[in-house]
Design an enzyme around this catalytic site. Structure first.
Site, mmCIF file in Angstrom:
data_model
loop_
_atom_site.group_PDB
_atom_site.id
_atom_site.type_symbol
_atom_site.label_atom_id
_atom_site.label_comp_id
_atom_site.label_asym_id
_atom_site.label_seq_id
_atom_site.Cartn_x
_atom_site.Cartn_y
_atom_site.Cartn_z
ATOM 1 N N ASP A 116 0.863 -1.180 0.000
ATOM 2 C CA ASP A 116 0.000 0.000 0.000
ATOM 3 C C ASP A 116 0.898 1.227 0.000
ATOM 4 O OD1 ASP A 116 -2.399 -1.456 0.123
ATOM 5 O OD2 ASP A 116 -2.397 -1.498 2.302
ATOM 6 N N ASP A 147 -7.008 -1.390 -4.799
ATOM 7 C CA ASP A 147 -8.066 -0.985 -3.865
ATOM 8 C C ASP A 147 -9.038 -0.015 -4.525
ATOM 9 O OD1 ASP A 147 -6.908 -2.510 -1.842
ATOM 10 O OD2 ASP A 147 -5.750 -0.818 -1.061
#
Length: 163
Positions: free
Chosen positions: A113, A127
């Site tokens: 991330d 995402d």
């Protein structure tokens, strides 16, 4: 559907490759002050780093999601559903690849991330595809727009099966 899934997968994996190479030393890049920043976070859990001790469960969930999307795609007859399933398939496949092949171990990998949304959460391109795909899936479902043919579609009308 498959073309979009491949684009999502490639863009997500390329952006993660960049993030690992450019941000591993702790570098943080401010894009929009107090709203958007780029910083590396290796996430062993799910959303908001929940479930960090059971990474293997997320590997199984991602594999099940990919299988479920591919199964549902067999009935696909709608362009808008093709976009939804393509976004979901690309995002889920990219997360599955992270879980399978990234450190610390096979099937226990951490998801990369790097997009920090003002300190609320940190995510990635997959995402974004998954969230957008789920939002449109919800809208299509509440509007009653079918994924594909209903069981009676395509059959000729008869006395026993009126149209």
């Amino acid at each position: 559907m498959f073309a979009l899934a491949i684009v999502v997968l490639l863009v997500d994996q390329a952006s993660k490759f960049w993030a690992v190479s450019a941000l591993s030393d702790g570098t943080e890049i401010t894009v929009i002050p107090r709203l958007l920043q780029l910083r590396l976070l290796l996430n062993p859990g799910a959303a908001f780093s929940m479930g960090e001790g059971v990474t293997w469960v997320f590997t199984l969930a991602a594999a099940a999601a990919v299988a479920g999307i591919l199964y549902a795609a067999r009935r696909l007859r709608s362009a808008v559903w093709a976009v939804v399933l393509g976004a979901l398939l690309g995002g889920a496949t990219s997360h599955l690849l992270d879980r399978l092949f990234r450190p610390p171990a096979f099937a226990q990998g951490h998801v990369v991330d790097f997009i920090d949304y003002g300190g609320l959460f940190v995510g990635n391109v997959a995402d974004i595809a998954l969230t957008g795909g789920c939002a449109v899936l919800f809208l299509l479902s509440i509007r009653g727009i079918p994924l594909g043919d209903t069981p009676d579609e395509g059959r000729p009308a008869s006395a026993e099966n009126p149209a």
